[in-house]
Design a protein around this motif. Structure first.
Motif, PDB file in Angstrom:
ATOM      1  N   THR A  94      28.196  79.409 119.493  1.00 16.43           N
ATOM      2  CA  THR A  94      26.729  79.346 119.498  1.00 16.43           C
ATOM      3  C   THR A  94      26.275  78.646 120.769  1.00 16.43           C
ATOM      4  O   THR A  94      26.802  77.599 121.141  1.00 16.43           O
ATOM      5  CB  THR A  94      26.226  78.581 118.272  1.00 16.43           C
ATOM      6  OG1 THR A  94      26.826  77.288 118.274  1.00 16.43           O
ATOM      7  CG2 THR A  94      26.630  79.283 116.983  1.00 16.43           C
ATOM      8  N   GLU A 129      35.797  76.094 106.920  1.00 15.15           N
ATOM      9  CA  GLU A 129      34.791  76.546 107.873  1.00 15.15           C
ATOM     10  C   GLU A 129      34.067  75.329 108.443  1.00 15.15           C
ATOM     11  O   GLU A 129      34.065  74.259 107.830  1.00 15.15           O
ATOM     12  CB  GLU A 129      33.785  77.490 107.198  1.00 15.15           C
ATOM     13  CG  GLU A 129      34.381  78.770 106.652  1.00 15.15           C
ATOM     14  CD  GLU A 129      33.337  79.653 105.982  1.00 15.15           C
ATOM     15  OE1 GLU A 129      33.521  80.868 105.969  1.00 15.15           O
ATOM     16  OE2 GLU A 129      32.330  79.103 105.483  1.00 15.15           O
ATOM     17  N   THR A 161      31.654  73.784 112.234  1.00 17.97           N
ATOM     18  CA  THR A 161      31.335  73.849 113.663  1.00 17.97           C
ATOM     19  C   THR A 161      31.887  72.613 114.350  1.00 17.97           C
ATOM     20  O   THR A 161      31.667  71.486 113.892  1.00 17.97           O
ATOM     21  CB  THR A 161      29.819  73.939 113.888  1.00 17.97           C
ATOM     22  OG1 THR A 161      29.313  75.099 113.216  1.00 17.97           O
ATOM     23  CG2 THR A 161      29.484  74.037 115.368  1.00 17.97           C
ATOM     24  N   SER A 183      34.297  69.106 112.683  1.00 15.86           N
ATOM     25  CA  SER A 183      33.908  70.084 111.668  1.00 15.86           C
ATOM     26  C   SER A 183      34.251  69.600 110.258  1.00 15.86           C
ATOM     27  O   SER A 183      33.853  70.237 109.282  1.00 15.86           O
ATOM     28  CB  SER A 183      34.639  71.403 111.925  1.00 15.86           C
ATOM     29  OG  SER A 183      36.044  71.225 111.776  1.00 15.86           O
ATOM     30  N   PRO A 213      29.600  74.140 121.513  1.00 17.85           N
ATOM     31  CA  PRO A 213      29.746  74.306 120.052  1.00 17.85           C
ATOM     32  C   PRO A 213      30.672  75.487 119.736  1.00 17.85           C
ATOM     33  O   PRO A 213      30.474  76.592 120.240  1.00 17.85           O
ATOM     34  CB  PRO A 213      28.317  74.564 119.581  1.00 17.85           C
ATOM     35  CG  PRO A 213      27.644  75.187 120.762  1.00 17.85           C
ATOM     36  CD  PRO A 213      28.305  74.669 122.006  1.00 17.85           C
ATOM     37  N   ARG A 268      32.018  77.515 116.452  1.00 18.35           N
ATOM     38  CA  ARG A 268      31.830  77.687 115.002  1.00 18.35           C
ATOM     39  C   ARG A 268      32.949  78.543 114.431  1.00 18.35           C
ATOM     40  O   ARG A 268      33.221  79.635 114.938  1.00 18.35           O
ATOM     41  CB  ARG A 268      30.466  78.319 114.702  1.00 18.35           C
ATOM     42  CG  ARG A 268      30.264  78.547 113.198  1.00 18.35           C
ATOM     43  CD  ARG A 268      28.824  78.910 112.873  1.00 18.35           C
ATOM     44  NE  ARG A 268      28.646  79.139 111.448  1.00 18.35           N
ATOM     45  CZ  ARG A 268      28.583  78.175 110.531  1.00 18.35           C
ATOM     46  NH1 ARG A 268      28.669  76.909 110.907  1.00 18.35           N
ATOM     47  NH2 ARG A 268      28.416  78.473 109.262  1.00 18.35           N
ATOM     48  N   GLU A 290      33.908  80.563 111.192  1.00 21.60           N
ATOM     49  CA  GLU A 290      33.245  81.126 110.019  1.00 21.60           C
ATOM     50  C   GLU A 290      34.041  82.337 109.529  1.00 21.60           C
ATOM     51  O   GLU A 290      34.407  83.212 110.316  1.00 21.60           O
ATOM     52  CB  GLU A 290      31.811  81.543 110.370  1.00 21.60           C
ATOM     53  CG  GLU A 290      30.997  82.026 109.187  1.00 21.60           C
ATOM     54  CD  GLU A 290      29.562  82.321 109.585  1.00 21.60           C
ATOM     55  OE1 GLU A 290      29.288  82.324 110.811  1.00 21.60           O
ATOM     56  OE2 GLU A 290      28.738  82.559 108.698  1.00 21.60           O
TER      57      GLU A 290
END
Length: 224
Positions: A92, A158, A160, A182, A217, A219, A221
């Motif tokens: 992101t 999961e 970030t 995270s 960042p 992430r 997911e």
């Protein structure tokens, strides 16, 4: 003739015997014998001894009938879930406000003190121009995306990861540290190891590249 003679003699003898017997009875010389009482035999019928009862053998207990064991119902074998494509972390892009707040340009070196006799002229000011932050998501940089740890995928981890990078004038990462976790160490380490191999477009002040910090960042997911 001879027979009659014998008969007369016999009769005379018998008469004499009767007279002698009568005289002896009269004189008490001869007593009548007491009658002998015959013993009376009494028979008592005793009960016959009963023989000891022969113990009858105990009937053998019938062996328990084997119970029919019903086979357990066969559990259906679950079909393996179709293999999903390996998820890739999503990068992101930070907002311009966050980048500008986190950017820390290197302080300008202080000028050397000039001798008292001949003071040196003041250094020329840097070229005027807007300052920019390091760039890491340009298409031409070809930065590889962090690999998603296999164990983290199995555990459905999961989150970030925010990685702080000090970028040199040449666009190389001088230091890579963890700015925000995270919550899972495997994801944090995967992000740090990947960003260490990245290339950046350095920060610019006017037309000159300068060292600066940038937060990247990363992430992780999983697909829904």
């Amino acid at each position: 003739m001879l027979t009659s003679r014998y008969t007369v003699v016999g009769a005379v003898c018998a008469a004499h015997l009767v007279l002698i017997y009568a005289a002896m009875r009269a004189s008490g010389l001869m007593a009548l014998p007491e009658p002998i009482s015959a013993p009376v035999l009494t028979y008592i019928e005793l009960p016959m001894a009963q023989p000891d009862p022969v113990p009858q053998p105990k009937p053998l207990a019938e062996p328990p009938k084997p119970q029919s064991v019903k086979p357990a119902p066969r559990q259906p074998v679950p079909k393996p879930a179709p293999r999903q494509a390996e998820p890739k972390p999503v990068l992101t892009e930070p907002s311009e406000t966050a980048l500008s707040a986190l950017a820390e340009p290197a302080p300008a070196p202080a000028p050397a003190p000039a001798p008292a006799a001949a003071p040196a002229p003041a250094p020329a000011p840097a070229a005027a121009g807007p300052a920019t932050d390091p760039i890491f998501d340009a298409a031409y940089l070809n930065n590889p995306k962090p690999s998603y740890p296999r164990q983290s995928q199995m555990l459905r981890e999961e989150g970030t990861v925010l990685v702080k990078v000090r970028v040199s004038e040449g666009g190389l990462p001088l230091s890579v540290t963890l700015a925000q976790s995270s919550g899972f160490s495997r994801l944090d380490n995967a992000a740090l190891d990947s960003v260490k191999r990245w290339r950046f477009k350095p920060a610019m002040r006017g037309k000159e590249p300068v060292e600066a910090n940038v937060n990247v960042p990363v992430r992780f997911e999983l697909p829904r």
